[in-house]
Design an enzyme around this catalytic site. Structure first.
Site, PDB file in Angstrom:
ATOM      1  N   TYR A  46      24.213   1.967 -15.853  1.00 27.78           N
ATOM      2  CA  TYR A  46      23.244   2.992 -15.435  1.00 27.78           C
ATOM      3  C   TYR A  46      23.123   4.019 -16.536  1.00 27.78           C
ATOM      4  O   TYR A  46      24.133   4.522 -17.034  1.00 27.78           O
ATOM      5  CB  TYR A  46      23.668   3.676 -14.121  1.00 27.78           C
ATOM      6  CG  TYR A  46      22.763   3.246 -12.988  1.00 27.78           C
ATOM      7  CD1 TYR A  46      21.390   3.519 -13.047  1.00 27.78           C
ATOM      8  CD2 TYR A  46      23.249   2.557 -11.895  1.00 27.78           C
ATOM      9  CE1 TYR A  46      20.541   3.102 -12.042  1.00 27.78           C
ATOM     10  CE2 TYR A  46      22.402   2.138 -10.881  1.00 27.78           C
ATOM     11  CZ  TYR A  46      21.042   2.413 -10.959  1.00 27.78           C
ATOM     12  OH  TYR A  46      20.201   1.999  -9.976  1.00 27.78           O
ATOM     13  N   GLU A  48      20.291   6.605 -16.667  1.00 31.77           N
ATOM     14  CA  GLU A  48      19.132   7.481 -16.438  1.00 31.77           C
ATOM     15  C   GLU A  48      19.169   8.633 -17.432  1.00 31.77           C
ATOM     16  O   GLU A  48      20.225   9.217 -17.673  1.00 31.77           O
ATOM     17  CB  GLU A  48      19.152   8.014 -14.999  1.00 31.77           C
ATOM     18  CG  GLU A  48      18.669   6.976 -14.005  1.00 31.77           C
ATOM     19  CD  GLU A  48      18.703   7.456 -12.566  1.00 31.77           C
ATOM     20  OE1 GLU A  48      19.000   8.636 -12.340  1.00 31.77           O
ATOM     21  OE2 GLU A  48      18.444   6.632 -11.685  1.00 31.77           O
ATOM     22  N   ASP A 192      -4.545   0.747 -24.391  1.00 34.11           N
ATOM     23  CA  ASP A 192      -3.535  -0.183 -23.874  1.00 34.11           C
ATOM     24  C   ASP A 192      -3.707  -1.445 -24.710  1.00 34.11           C
ATOM     25  O   ASP A 192      -4.664  -2.197 -24.533  1.00 34.11           O
ATOM     26  CB  ASP A 192      -3.799  -0.434 -22.389  1.00 34.11           C
ATOM     27  CG  ASP A 192      -2.921  -1.548 -21.812  1.00 34.11           C
ATOM     28  OD1 ASP A 192      -2.284  -2.274 -22.596  1.00 34.11           O
ATOM     29  OD2 ASP A 192      -2.901  -1.688 -20.575  1.00 34.11           O
ATOM     30  N   THR A 218       2.576  -4.005 -23.605  1.00 35.48           N
ATOM     31  CA  THR A 218       3.695  -4.808 -23.141  1.00 35.48           C
ATOM     32  C   THR A 218       4.374  -5.351 -24.392  1.00 35.48           C
ATOM     33  O   THR A 218       3.826  -5.276 -25.494  1.00 35.48           O
ATOM     34  CB  THR A 218       3.227  -5.999 -22.272  1.00 35.48           C
ATOM     35  OG1 THR A 218       2.203  -6.692 -22.975  1.00 35.48           O
ATOM     36  CG2 THR A 218       2.698  -5.530 -20.932  1.00 35.48           C
ATOM     37  N   LYS A 221       3.586 -10.273 -24.976  1.00 32.90           N
ATOM     38  CA  LYS A 221       2.379 -11.088 -25.209  1.00 32.90           C
ATOM     39  C   LYS A 221       2.332 -11.486 -26.692  1.00 32.90           C
ATOM     40  O   LYS A 221       3.233 -12.225 -27.120  1.00 32.90           O
ATOM     41  CB  LYS A 221       1.145 -10.315 -24.742  1.00 32.90           C
ATOM     42  CG  LYS A 221       1.160 -10.042 -23.225  1.00 32.90           C
ATOM     43  CD  LYS A 221      -0.138  -9.441 -22.753  1.00 32.90           C
ATOM     44  CE  LYS A 221      -0.174  -9.262 -21.253  1.00 32.90           C
ATOM     45  NZ  LYS A 221       0.299  -7.938 -20.806  1.00 32.90           N
ATOM     46  N   ARG A 227       9.918  -9.502 -21.529  1.00 31.61           N
ATOM     47  CA  ARG A 227       8.926  -8.976 -20.588  1.00 31.61           C
ATOM     48  C   ARG A 227       9.207  -7.498 -20.381  1.00 31.61           C
ATOM     49  O   ARG A 227      10.271  -7.127 -19.880  1.00 31.61           O
ATOM     50  CB  ARG A 227       9.036  -9.744 -19.266  1.00 31.61           C
ATOM     51  CG  ARG A 227       8.030  -9.374 -18.209  1.00 31.61           C
ATOM     52  CD  ARG A 227       7.934 -10.458 -17.181  1.00 31.61           C
ATOM     53  NE  ARG A 227       7.368 -11.662 -17.768  1.00 31.61           N
ATOM     54  CZ  ARG A 227       6.062 -11.900 -17.886  1.00 31.61           C
ATOM     55  NH1 ARG A 227       5.183 -11.057 -17.416  1.00 31.61           N
ATOM     56  NH2 ARG A 227       5.633 -13.008 -18.450  1.00 31.61           N
TER      57      ARG A 227
END
Ligand code: DSN
Length: 407
Positions: A46, A48, A192, A218, A221, A227
């Site tokens: 974790y 954050e 984008d 992303t 691609k 991903r």
């Protein structure tokens, strides 16, 4: 694996990817190193917050990994600031909007019906539900974005944000032109570049910087990484963008994916990556030429990037996609501009070259693949057609293998 059911299904999916060819323009084959990083115990942590400012202890190495990923992303995209935490392209867009907008603010985006993305203001998506979207589309004749029309709409609407982005568009985006319009109406400009990120890095597509304030993408691609999502922005927006990702829209980052992103950014800095992107463009053009030779109509008449959309208004695209699936050719049916048919059985078939180019196919093989796709489209009534084509696809897939050491 102890879980034999899942192990078997994973093996079947790997075989499916190995034996077939993906022509889905948003898919690619990530490197083994990238896949390995995704499967590490980094996933247990974790973290954050951001490097040096975490809400959990024990982040010494996670900080180093995220810092590396940030530095590499900034270098790769000539960006003043990078946030590598977005879990996906949609999450990246949600955070970018949260950073720049208040609910109800006016935004001008590319119409989903013309080739835009759900998160660019579709009425059924959080974007369209939260913000007040207007849309530009494509010219009815050329099927290309008409910058004079974009300017006209922008002057009428006076949006706070303009989005220069597409998801099913085979031509290049004029970021400089968008920037002039954004300046004229006092709007932020966001791009984008999920589909074209790799092409942008390699100089095969105009760069969104210095024209855009915020760029989202992303990483899986044309960029060929894990991903995930990424936000790049100007320095003065860094703080609000970071806050919009965490705590604005996400909790704990996926540290295993961030490590894989760092690997993908390093891979994309290598000279071979530039050659790869150039070959993607050459292969797409070769495929487009073959479809035209076969008598099909392409939206806007061709391609300047990695994808093309066939106008199959006179065909059943769901049936064609299924027949191609059976032949081991993976495609995706897609709306064409102002499609009269419904989204589940639209008039178009969207095809791209990034994945087959990763396998090593060049123009001659890309042309052959396009001719095999054409054969299936024209002969769906032949019950043997998928089987016949499948043999040739399998031979190509064996000649240009992927993930050999996963066998
Ligand atoms: N769904 C992706 C695509 O296929 O283009 C966009 O996020």
């Amino acid at each position: 694996m102890k879980d034999e059911q899942i192990q078997k299904l994973i093996e079947q999916e790997i075989k499916c990817q190995q034996n077939g060819l993906s022509l889905i323009p948003s898919e690619n084959y990530a490197s083994k190193e990238t896949l390995l990083a995704m499967g590490t115990p980094l996933s247990n942590k974790y973290s954050e917050g951001y490097p040096g400012k975490r809400y959990y202890g024990g982040n010494e190495f996670i900080d180093k990994i995220e810092k590396l990923a940030i530095e590499r992303a900034e270098q790769l995209f000539s960006a003043e600031h990078a946030n590598v935490q977005p879990h996906s392209g949609s999450q990246a867009n949600a955070a970018a909007y949260l950073a720049l907008l208040k609910p109800g603010d006016k935004v001008l985006g590319f119409d989903l019906k013309a080739g835009g993305h759900l998160t660019h203001g579709s009425p059924v998506n959080f974007s369209g539900l939260t913000y007040n979207f207007s849309y530009y589309g494509v010219d009815a004749k050329t099927e290309r974005i008409d910058m004079a029309e974009v300017e006209k709409i922008a002057l009428e609407v006076k949006p706070k944000l303009i989005i220069a982005s597409t998801t099913s568009y085979s031509r290049q985006l004029d970021f400089e032109g968008f920037s002039k319009i954004a300046k004229k109406v006092g709007a932020y400009l966001m791009a984008d570049i999920a589909h074209i990120a790799g092409l942008v890095i390699a100089g095969e597509h105009p760069h969104p910087f210095p024209w855009c304030d915020v760029v989202t993408t992303t990483t899986h691609k044309t960029l060929r990484g894990p991903r995930g999502g990424l936000i790049l922005c100007k320095k003065e927006l860094a703080e609000i963008v970071d806050k919009a990702v965490f705590p604005g829209t996400q909790g704990g980052p996926l540290d295993n994916i961030i490590a894989a992103k760092a690997i993908c950014f390093l891979e994309a800095q290598q000279p071979a990556f530039k050659d790869y992107q150039h070959q993607i463009a050459l292969n797409a053009r070769a495929m487009a030429e073959e479809f035209l030779r076969q008598g099909f109509r392409l939206i806007s008449g061709g391609t300047d990037n990695h994808l093309m959309v066939l106008d199959l208004s006179d065909y059943d695209t769901k049936l064609i996609q299924d027949k191609l699936d059976e032949a081991g050719i993976y495609t995706n049916r897609n709306a064409i501009p102002n499609d009269a048919k419904p989204p589940f059985n639209p008039s178009g078939l969207r095809l791209g070259s990034p994945a087959i180019t990763t396998r090593g196919l060049r123009e001659a093989e890309a042309t052959l693949v396009a001719s095999l796709v054409s054969e299936v489209i024209k002969k769906t009534e032949d019950p043997e057609i998928s089987k016949k084509v499948k043999e040739q696809i399998k031979a190509l897939a064996e000649k240009y293998p992927i993930y050999e050491d996963l066998n």
